[in-house]
Design a protein around this motif. Structure first.
Motif, PDB file in Angstrom:
ATOM      1  N   GLU A  10       0.816  -1.211   0.000  1.00 47.29           N
ATOM      2  CA  GLU A  10       0.000   0.000   0.000  1.00 47.29           C
ATOM      3  C   GLU A  10       0.851   1.263   0.000  1.00 47.29           C
ATOM      4  O   GLU A  10       0.616   2.183  -0.803  1.00 47.29           O
ATOM      5  CB  GLU A  10      -0.938   0.016   1.216  1.00 47.29           C
ATOM      6  N   ASN A  11       1.829   1.388   0.892  1.00 45.38           N
ATOM      7  CA  ASN A  11       2.644   2.607   0.977  1.00 45.38           C
ATOM      8  C   ASN A  11       3.435   2.850  -0.299  1.00 45.38           C
ATOM      9  O   ASN A  11       3.586   3.985  -0.751  1.00 45.38           O
ATOM     10  CB  ASN A  11       3.582   2.538   2.179  1.00 45.38           C
ATOM     11  N   GLU A  12       3.959   1.743  -0.883  1.00 46.01           N
ATOM     12  CA  GLU A  12       4.714   1.883  -2.138  1.00 46.01           C
ATOM     13  C   GLU A  12       3.793   2.355  -3.256  1.00 46.01           C
ATOM     14  O   GLU A  12       4.174   3.188  -4.096  1.00 46.01           O
ATOM     15  CB  GLU A  12       5.379   0.556  -2.500  1.00 46.01           C
ATOM     16  N   PHE A  13       2.583   1.781  -3.314  1.00 48.13           N
ATOM     17  CA  PHE A  13       1.627   2.226  -4.319  1.00 48.13           C
ATOM     18  C   PHE A  13       1.272   3.698  -4.112  1.00 48.13           C
ATOM     19  O   PHE A  13       1.187   4.487  -5.061  1.00 48.13           O
ATOM     20  CB  PHE A  13       0.367   1.365  -4.254  1.00 48.13           C
ATOM     21  N   SER A  14       1.065   4.115  -2.851  1.00 52.48           N
ATOM     22  CA  SER A  14       0.758   5.513  -2.543  1.00 52.48           C
ATOM     23  C   SER A  14       1.892   6.429  -2.983  1.00 52.48           C
ATOM     24  O   SER A  14       1.667   7.518  -3.525  1.00 52.48           O
ATOM     25  CB  SER A  14       0.501   5.666  -1.036  1.00 52.48           C
ATOM     26  N   GLN A  15       3.142   5.965  -2.777  1.00 51.10           N
ATOM     27  CA  GLN A  15       4.283   6.773  -3.217  1.00 51.10           C
ATOM     28  C   GLN A  15       4.309   6.898  -4.735  1.00 51.10           C
ATOM     29  O   GLN A  15       4.676   7.949  -5.278  1.00 51.10           O
ATOM     30  CB  GLN A  15       5.593   6.153  -2.727  1.00 51.10           C
ATOM     31  N   SER A  16       3.906   5.784  -5.451  1.00 51.02           N
ATOM     32  CA  SER A  16       3.866   5.843  -6.922  1.00 51.02           C
ATOM     33  C   SER A  16       2.896   6.929  -7.385  1.00 51.02           C
ATOM     34  O   SER A  16       3.203   7.711  -8.304  1.00 51.02           O
ATOM     35  CB  SER A  16       3.432   4.479  -7.483  1.00 51.02           C
ATOM     36  N   ILE A  17       1.705   6.977  -6.766  1.00 45.48           N
ATOM     37  CA  ILE A  17       0.725   8.012  -7.120  1.00 45.48           C
ATOM     38  C   ILE A  17       1.297   9.393  -6.813  1.00 45.48           C
ATOM     39  O   ILE A  17       1.176  10.343  -7.601  1.00 45.48           O
ATOM     40  CB  ILE A  17      -0.591   7.785  -6.346  1.00 45.48           C
ATOM     41  N   LEU A  18       1.947   9.496  -5.642  1.00 45.44           N
ATOM     42  CA  LEU A  18       2.535  10.774  -5.234  1.00 45.44           C
ATOM     43  C   LEU A  18       3.608  11.233  -6.214  1.00 45.44           C
ATOM     44  O   LEU A  18       3.698  12.416  -6.558  1.00 45.44           O
ATOM     45  CB  LEU A  18       3.128  10.646  -3.824  1.00 45.44           C
ATOM     46  N   ASN A  19       4.425  10.280  -6.714  1.00 48.54           N
ATOM     47  CA  ASN A  19       5.486  10.607  -7.688  1.00 48.54           C
ATOM     48  C   ASN A  19       4.888  11.193  -8.960  1.00 48.54           C
ATOM     49  O   ASN A  19       5.402  12.179  -9.509  1.00 48.54           O
ATOM     50  CB  ASN A  19       6.297   9.360  -8.025  1.00 48.54           C
ATOM     51  N   ILE A  20       3.801  10.580  -9.450  1.00 44.90           N
ATOM     52  CA  ILE A  20       3.186  11.051 -10.702  1.00 44.90           C
ATOM     53  C   ILE A  20       2.567  12.442 -10.494  1.00 44.90           C
ATOM     54  O   ILE A  20       2.729  13.352 -11.336  1.00 44.90           O
ATOM     55  CB  ILE A  20       2.131  10.044 -11.186  1.00 44.90           C
TER      56      ILE A  20
END
Length: 531
Positions: free
Chosen positions: A422-432
């Protein structure tokens, strides 16, 4: 390892058993086939032997009938004319020698001997004739008789006129010596006459003159031995050499040996190859495991680097989110001071001010917790809500976007769940979102806008993040997900944000991420497998 060795021994045992059975069945198959051919060939030879016996009896019968149906013979029985004897049996004109006969005996109807002639030595001719007459009375047809320990083909013909008229005046007994050597004529290795007759004959043979011919065949390593019962007192034994069997037996041994050697060689090659492949597979498995672990650690390190690289920006986001509550907290303090000076400071005023200050500090503390949780790495995959995770990333960027006057539009469907970090996926969204924000700020886009959409189909979950920053140049579209590639000025970007986003989405969550051109901008599309 013990199980492997155990399996090897089982395989070798089965292989040895297989080779043994293969050789045994192959040998039996070919040997039985050869035996069938030999049996067939031996039967043909026995048929030829019986045919030769029939021919000898037939020849003897023809000669006997020629004399029996002759007027001179018919008269000779009555008058015993010496001229008849001279013309037919003198040395230079002997009927017996001409037709290879052993004897010819003329008797009248009373069985009195009128004349007899022999080419075979007989000790007592009168006894021989008496024995012949008595023995033939039992047969009464062309046959083979044993007389004075010698076997003869014997035929009796009735003496009649040449036109077969008149009464029978007597009989002619014609005999031919049964010559084993002439009878064989290379049909068999050898032929002998046996007194002992075996039992349990295998099959019967037909003859034109003889009845009850029976045959029994036995096989030895070298010969096919056939006992042929011609009569109760006559048994011929033939020896047929098994040349085909002996030769084929050697060829079968050679064939089976060659096949066994080739098969063993093939098995050893396959076995060695399998061992080699197993060893390579084991080594490769260890290396792959090491590389995966190494890559996993490197990815985690890159994720942490990405987070550290984004920390400066996150601190800015925290500052933006704290600015308003800090200003409000300052106003609370100023109001307390102003109320004190004006004399309006009472317990109720202080309580309201304390409650408002506590609310502001609680919100500021929550902001710190949000950022701290965001930077805590996931260790295990879990089922999480896509909408909540996307909104958590938006909350972290919301103040920064407002500060840069970037409008964020959401079209997020609820109750969409996926399995992953979950946190890694959230960071991916944050990066974009962060990349879109940077592009909008750098290009000074008026009416800047970021749109986030989520939806699901029967097979996948789709997240789209769009901006109106003008898109990405065609020559760098294929490079944006490469590690350490950045379009920002030196010192302002690490080039690992989108690389880590792709790694998280595709490697860690088995999804896909790609870009698509839209009007006035670009769209990042993430597709994740649906549960």
């Amino acid at each position: 390892m013990k199980n492997l060795l155990k399996n090897k021994y089982i395989i070798m045992t089965l292989f040895i058993l297989y080779l043994f059975l293969f050789n045994l069945f192959t040998y039996d198959y070919f040997i039985n086939d050869i035996k069938t051919l030999e049996t067939h060939e031996n039967k043909k030879r026995v048929d030829s032997l019986i045919t030769k016996i029939d021919d000898q009896i037939s020849n003897t019968k023809n000669v006997s009938n020629d004399y029996a149906y002759w007027d001179d013979t018919y008269n000779f029985i009555s008058n015993k004319n010496n001229r008849f004897i001279f013309d037919n049996f003198r040395k230079d004109s002997s009927t017996l020698e001409e037709f290879n006969l052993a004897f010819m005996i003329f008797v009248n109807i009373k069985k009195d001997t009128i004349y007899s002639n022999f080419t075979t030595f007989i000790n007592n001719k009168n006894k021989f004739i008496s024995t012949l007459l008595n023995a033939y009375d039992k047969e009464n047809k062309p046959t083979i008789l044993k007389l004075e320990d010698i076997y003869f083909y014997v035929v009796r013909s009735n003496i009649l006129r040449s036109d077969s008229t008149g009464d029978v005046r007597g009989y002619i007994y014609t005999g031919k010596l049964l010559n084993i050597k002439n009878l064989n004529n290379n049909l068999f290795k050898s032929i002998i006459i046996r007194d002992k007759i075996p039992k349990n004959f295998e099959y019967d043979k037909n003859s034109n003159y003889l009845s009850s011919i029976k045959v029994k065949t036995n096989f030895t390593d070298e010969y096919i031995i056939s006992d042929i019962k011609i009569k109760d007192d006559l048994n011929i034994q033939t020896y047929f050499k098994r040349d085909l069997f002996i030769k084929s037996k050697k060829q079968i041994y050679i064939y089976n040996t060659i096949i066994s050697i080739l098969f063993i060689t093939l098995i050893l090659i396959i076995y060695s190859y399998i061992n080699y492949q197993e060893k390579r597979k084991s080594e490769l498995k260890v290396k792959v495991k090491e590389e995966i672990e190494k890559q996993r650690k490197q990815e985690q390190m890159l994720i942490q680097q990405s987070k550290l690289a984004a920390m400066g920006e996150m601190i800015g986001n925290i500052a933006h989110q704290w600015r308003q509550p800090l200003n409000a907290l300052g106003l609370v303090m100023q109001n307390i001071q102003f109320a004190y000076k004006t004399g309006d400071l009472d317990e109720e005023f202080i309580q309201r001010s304390v409650n408002k200050a506590n609310m502001l500090t609680t919100n500021m503390s929550k902001t710190i917790d949000d950022f701290r949780n965001f930077f805590r790495p996931n260790k295990d995959k879990e089922l999480f809500d896509v909408a909540k995770t996307v909104k958590k990333a938006i909350e972290l960027m919301e103040s920064t976007l407002q500060n840069h006057q970037i409008n964020l539009k959401e079209d997020i469907k609820e109750d969409i769940k996926v399995y992953g970090f979950e946190n890694e996926f959230s960071q991916s969204i944050l990066n974009i979102i962060s990349n879109a924000k940077d592009a909008l700020v750098e290009r000074k886009i008026k009416e800047a806008e970021i749109r986030i959409k989520t939806k699901q189909t029967q097979e996948e979950v789709i997240i789209e993040i769009e901006d109106n920053a003008g898109g990405i140049k065609e020559d760098i579209k294929d490079k944006i997900f490469e590690p350490y590639f950045t379009t920002k000025e030196e010192g302002k970007g690490t080039g690992i944000g989108l690389y880590m986003t792709k790694t998280i989405i595709e490697n860690n969550m088995q999804g896909k991420i790609f870009i698509k051109d839209i009007q006035n901008g670009i769209s990042f599309i993430i597709k994740l497998p649906k549960l």
